[in-house]
Every structure is written in C-alpha cells, then in structure tokens.
Design an enzyme around this catalytic site. Structure first.
Site, mmCIF file in Angstrom:
data_model
loop_
_atom_site.group_PDB
_atom_site.id
_atom_site.type_symbol
_atom_site.label_atom_id
_atom_site.label_comp_id
_atom_site.label_asym_id
_atom_site.label_seq_id
_atom_site.Cartn_x
_atom_site.Cartn_y
_atom_site.Cartn_z
ATOM 1 N N ASP A 297 0.819 -1.228 0.000
ATOM 2 C CA ASP A 297 0.000 0.000 0.000
ATOM 3 C C ASP A 297 0.849 1.273 0.000
ATOM 4 O O ASP A 297 0.599 2.199 0.785
ATOM 5 C CB ASP A 297 -0.908 0.041 1.240
ATOM 6 C CG ASP A 297 -1.599 -1.282 1.544
ATOM 7 O OD1 ASP A 297 -1.901 -2.020 0.593
ATOM 8 O OD2 ASP A 297 -1.828 -1.573 2.727
ATOM 9 N N GLU B 124 -11.167 -0.797 -3.280
ATOM 10 C CA GLU B 124 -10.435 -0.043 -2.239
ATOM 11 C C GLU B 124 -9.295 0.724 -2.890
ATOM 12 O O GLU B 124 -9.175 0.778 -4.111
ATOM 13 C CB GLU B 124 -9.886 -1.016 -1.187
ATOM 14 C CG GLU B 124 -8.937 -2.065 -1.772
ATOM 15 C CD GLU B 124 -8.649 -3.212 -0.821
ATOM 16 O OE1 GLU B 124 -9.364 -3.365 0.171
ATOM 17 O OE2 GLU B 124 -7.688 -3.966 -1.091
#
Length: 331
Positions: free
Chosen positions: A43, A213
């Site tokens: 991420d 997401e």
C-alpha cells in the site's frame, strides 16, 4: 602486541579493496530494481518533499503485528534510505492493530500522516481513519486528535485507505473507503475534522464500477484522474483501474485496467500511488505486488515502474518489471 608493518599495510590494502569494491557496486546500480527496498511492504504512498522522493508503505504483516510504519527516502528513485518506525501505536493510544495504507501531505511547514487503524467492522468499535503530525517528512509523528478523524462506517464504506488530494484552489479533500464503496470529504483547514460541502452534504459517494479499495486522485491537463484497486488483496487478480472526470466528484466512469499481474514476474499488483516529476509530464507508479514464490497474503513488496499516457490522455497499461526505473534526480 606489536603488529608488523607489512601486516598493517596488507590489512589497509585489503580494506581499501573492499571499500573500492563497495563503491563500484554502488556505481553499477543503474536501476532501482523491483522491489525497491527489502522487506514485506504494501500500500505505498509516494510523495516528493524537499526535492526528495518518499515512500510510506504499510508494514505487511498479520494485523496484530501491524502496529508501526517505516518510511523510505531517495534523491533519485534508485538509492533508498530507510527511516524506521516513523509512527507506531504507542503514539496513537486508540490504535491497537492493523495500522495501514498511509497518506501523507505537507501544509504550512508541518507534515501530516493519515492512516487506517483497528480494521473496524461496525460502528460500535473504536477505530477508523486517524491523523498524526510531525515536523519532518520522517517524523516522528504524534497523534493530532487523540481519536479517529473518521470513526464511523458511512455509505457502507469502511473507513480505510484514505488518500489526501489538494486541488489547484488549495482545498484539501480526502477520498477513502473499503468494502466496495468510496466517499469524498472536505478536510478542515487545520485537518482536525471534516466540514460540509456547499450543498450541505458531508460524505459524497463517488464509487465507480468495480471499485474495491485503494483510491488515488491526481490532476493532469485540467482533468481529474481517479484510480482504485479491484479484486481481492490476497489473490493474484488484484489490479488497478481508473476513470477521468471534470471535478473531484466525477462522475467517474470506469475506463479500464492499467496495472495487473504478469505471470512471468509477479502477481497481485495493486494498491498504488503516483508520482509526477515537478514541472514535467513525467510519471511513475509505485505499487505492491506478490513475488511468484509466495503464497502468504502478507508477503507483498513495494515496486516502481514508469507510467505513460496516450495522445488522448488515456493511461497506457503499465508494464511491470524486475528492473524498475533509472535514476531521476529532481532539479
């Protein structure tokens, strides 16, 4: 004990050879290589501060071990320096586990890191999106509010995976959301909360088709590019898609996939961020992926590759590589 001069000279000569070899190895590093750093990191948030490139990833481990974050800086995208534990749960009393997916921005000489924590599943649990502040890009960061900035599930969007976007007029927005829903909110000037839009709405739902997401937004040639991750984060089909709109609120109609696995290189390529070289139409995508040898969901590494556009402004599919990118200093 007296050491003979010859041995001293030999030792010195040997050390000189080692130093020389190390310098040669450093000089031989022509590309960043992928992954860009050692360790399990996911991420990644990529930023530029003070003519340095910065990457802020999730420490990719089991949720109960995911209680701190490291950062990495580079003058050229090739050579990276680790800044360990820029924030941890000791600095954020309400965060107990699963600190992930940071978003970082600078404002008025201060640096702010937004993060998700605790992986809340309902509105009776404590957790969500927090914000911490520091005096330097490497922190240390301290909790700004003593509580989550957003601690409720609104519009069915789990409060995770926040991205902070500054528009040309100086307004800061936060785009966030898991569980297949995405909200945009307007941040207060001091980042201590959110405030309603002119129409009175506070949480605007901007979910595009197939969104899961990991939202990202940037502006290029007057257009708003909205990107996100699709698929399951533990699976090989994790990928990045995008849309283009005329405002931060869209509407955003899915155009296509631009980042995905390559069976010869890695799987699960997704949850990314984007860097633009200041003043240039030159772009990089920083993302995580899973080595072909790994099956553990948390075994993810952070990588970088070039990102290109066609003549109509569409993003071309990214070729994921083992080489990474060549050196690019910021002037």
């Amino acid at each position: 004990m007296i050491i003979p001069k010859k041995l001293v000279l030999l030792a010195t000569f040997g050390a000189a050879i080692i130093i020389s070899e190390n310098k040669a190895l450093a000089q031989e590093k022509k590309t960043s290589g992928n992954p860009i750093v050692e360790g399990w990191y996911a991420d990644p948030e990529a930023k530029i501060f003070n003519k340095q490139y910065w990457v802020y990833p999730t420490y990719s481990a089991k949720y109960n071990d995911q209680v701190f974050m490291d950062a990495f800086s580079s003058p050229d995208l090739v050579n990276w320096t680790k800044h360990p534990r820029i924030i941890d749960t000791a600095a954020v009393k309400w965060a107990k586990r699963a600190m992930w997916a940071p978003a970082v921005t600078e404002k008025d000489g201060k640096y702010y890191i937004f993060f998700g924590a605790n992986d809340i599943q309902n509105n009776n649990e404590v957790g969500g999106i927090g914000v911490a502040v520091g005096d330097k890009p490497e922190g240390p960061f301290k909790d700004l509010l003593g509580k989550p900035l957003i601690g409720q599930i609104i519009n069915k969007a789990q409060p995770i995976d926040q991205f902070v976007f500054k528009d040309d007029d100086g307004q800061y927005y936060m785009i966030y959301g898991g569980w297949g829903q995405c909200n945009i909110v307007k941040l207060k000037n001091d980042f201590t909360g959110i405030e309603p839009f002119k129409d009175g709405e506070t949480y605007k739902l901007i979910t595009p088709k197939d969104y899961v997401e990991g939202p990202v937004m940037f502006k290029r040639k007057g257009k708003y590019y909205f990107m996100w991750s699709e698929g399951g984060w533990t699976g090989p089909d994790y990928r990045v898609a995008y849309a283009i709109g005329d405002s931060p609120f869209g509407p955003f109609n899915r155009i296509g996939t631009i980042l995905k696995q390559d069976a010869n290189i890695a799987t699960g390529a997704g949850h990314h961020s984007v860097i633009q070289v200041p003043g240039k139409d030159e772009w990089y995508i920083v993302y995580h992926r899973r080595p072909l040898t790994e099956t553990d969901g948390n075994h993810r590494v952070t990588c970088i590759d070039k990102m290109y556009f066609d003549k109509d402004g569409k993003i071309l599919p990214v070729k994921i590589t083992n080489e990474g990118v060549t050196a690019r200093k910021i002037k």
